[in-house]
Design a protein around this motif. Structure first.
Motif, PDB file in Angstrom:
ATOM      1  N   GLU A   1       0.833  -1.196   0.000  1.00 58.31           N
ATOM      2  CA  GLU A   1       0.000   0.000   0.000  1.00 58.31           C
ATOM      3  C   GLU A   1       0.872   1.252   0.000  1.00 58.31           C
ATOM      4  O   GLU A   1       2.025   1.229   0.420  1.00 58.31           O
ATOM      5  N   ARG A   2       0.292   2.345  -0.468  1.00 59.55           N
ATOM      6  CA  ARG A   2       1.003   3.616  -0.439  1.00 59.55           C
ATOM      7  C   ARG A   2       1.195   4.055   1.013  1.00 59.55           C
ATOM      8  O   ARG A   2       0.252   4.024   1.800  1.00 59.55           O
ATOM      9  N   GLU A   3       2.387   4.491   1.312  1.00 60.87           N
ATOM     10  CA  GLU A   3       2.781   4.809   2.691  1.00 60.87           C
ATOM     11  C   GLU A   3       3.171   6.277   2.796  1.00 60.87           C
ATOM     12  O   GLU A   3       3.913   6.784   1.951  1.00 60.87           O
ATOM     13  N   GLY A   4       2.698   6.948   3.828  1.00 55.18           N
ATOM     14  CA  GLY A   4       3.095   8.329   4.079  1.00 55.18           C
ATOM     15  C   GLY A   4       4.507   8.375   4.625  1.00 55.18           C
ATOM     16  O   GLY A   4       4.812   7.708   5.608  1.00 55.18           O
ATOM     17  N   VAL A   5       5.367   9.166   4.006  1.00 57.75           N
ATOM     18  CA  VAL A   5       6.765   9.278   4.407  1.00 57.75           C
ATOM     19  C   VAL A   5       6.993  10.509   5.277  1.00 57.75           C
ATOM     20  O   VAL A   5       7.538  10.421   6.375  1.00 57.75           O
ATOM     21  N   SER A   6       6.551  11.658   4.777  1.00 58.73           N
ATOM     22  CA  SER A   6       6.798  12.903   5.493  1.00 58.73           C
ATOM     23  C   SER A   6       5.926  13.991   4.906  1.00 58.73           C
ATOM     24  O   SER A   6       5.498  13.899   3.755  1.00 58.73           O
ATOM     25  N   CYS A   7       5.661  15.020   5.704  1.00 60.77           N
ATOM     26  CA  CYS A   7       4.964  16.179   5.166  1.00 60.77           C
ATOM     27  C   CYS A   7       5.437  17.438   5.884  1.00 60.77           C
ATOM     28  O   CYS A   7       6.003  17.365   6.978  1.00 60.77           O
ATOM     29  N   ILE A   8       5.200  18.558   5.232  1.00 57.80           N
ATOM     30  CA  ILE A   8       5.580  19.847   5.788  1.00 57.80           C
ATOM     31  C   ILE A   8       4.416  20.798   5.605  1.00 57.80           C
ATOM     32  O   ILE A   8       3.869  20.943   4.506  1.00 57.80           O
ATOM     33  N   SER A   9       4.043  21.429   6.678  1.00 60.18           N
ATOM     34  CA  SER A   9       2.879  22.317   6.678  1.00 60.18           C
ATOM     35  C   SER A   9       3.159  23.598   5.918  1.00 60.18           C
ATOM     36  O   SER A   9       4.274  24.114   5.935  1.00 60.18           O
ATOM     37  N   GLY A  10       2.118  24.115   5.268  1.00 61.47           N
ATOM     38  CA  GLY A  10       2.264  25.392   4.605  1.00 61.47           C
ATOM     39  C   GLY A  10       2.103  26.557   5.558  1.00 61.47           C
ATOM     40  O   GLY A  10       2.647  27.636   5.328  1.00 61.47           O
ATOM     41  N   SER A  11       1.378  26.357   6.646  1.00 60.99           N
ATOM     42  CA  SER A  11       1.061  27.461   7.549  1.00 60.99           C
ATOM     43  C   SER A  11       2.254  27.867   8.409  1.00 60.99           C
ATOM     44  O   SER A  11       2.528  29.051   8.585  1.00 60.99           O
ATOM     45  N   ASP A  12       2.957  26.866   8.956  1.00 58.54           N
ATOM     46  CA  ASP A  12       4.048  27.204   9.868  1.00 58.54           C
ATOM     47  C   ASP A  12       5.306  26.381   9.652  1.00 58.54           C
ATOM     48  O   ASP A  12       6.246  26.475  10.443  1.00 58.54           O
ATOM     49  N   GLY A  13       5.318  25.565   8.602  1.00 53.24           N
ATOM     50  CA  GLY A  13       6.512  24.785   8.309  1.00 53.24           C
ATOM     51  C   GLY A  13       6.742  23.599   9.218  1.00 53.24           C
ATOM     52  O   GLY A  13       7.829  23.003   9.197  1.00 53.24           O
ATOM     53  N   SER A  14       5.735  23.235  10.015  1.00 59.35           N
ATOM     54  CA  SER A  14       5.886  22.055  10.877  1.00 59.35           C
ATOM     55  C   SER A  14       6.106  20.818  10.020  1.00 59.35           C
ATOM     56  O   SER A  14       5.546  20.702   8.925  1.00 59.35           O
TER      57      SER A  14
END
Length: 125
Positions: free
Chosen positions: A44-57
């Motif tokens: 299955e497709r797996e989430g690796v990482s993400c970065i928020s647009g609002s505060d860069g979290s």
């Protein structure tokens, strides 16, 4: 045209590094959470990482913590994924995705509406 284009994939040896790029166009990039997902054959497709647009979290999947680093350059409408200490189990097609919804930081593929075509990463042992 709304678009995400990944680049930087390739073949690397165990323990090596790669940097993936995701270039965005056609939408208000600054306001969007951008994520990297990966999908290996038969999995299955797996989430690796993400970065928020609002505060860069930033957020990371357990399997890549302390090895991968996500960053963004809003002036270039680009998100990067620096991958270090690569393992054969990191072999997959890597996709970037973007969404401005509040649940995007949960790293679920079902929360993302804009997707790139993917770039292959292969780690040899």
């Amino acid at each position: 045209e709304v678009q995400l284009v990944e680049s930087g994939g390739g073949l690397v040896q165990l323990g090596g590094s790669l940097r993936l790029s995701c270039a965005a166009s056609g939408f208000g990039f600054d306001d969007y959470t951008v994520a990297w997902f990966r999908q290996a054959p038969g999995k299955e497709r797996e989430g690796v990482s993400c970065i928020s647009g609002s505060d860069g979290s930033t957020y990371y999947g357990d399997s890549v913590k302390e090895r991968f680093t996500i960053s963004r350059d809003n002036a270039k409408n680009t998100v990067y994924l620096q991958m270090n200490s690569l393992k054969p189990e990191d072999t997959a097609v890597y996709y970037c995705a973007a969404d401005r919804g509040p649940n995007a930081v949960l790293l679920s593929q079902y929360e993302y509406i804009i997707w790139g075509q993917g770039t292959q990463v292969t780690v040899s042992s």
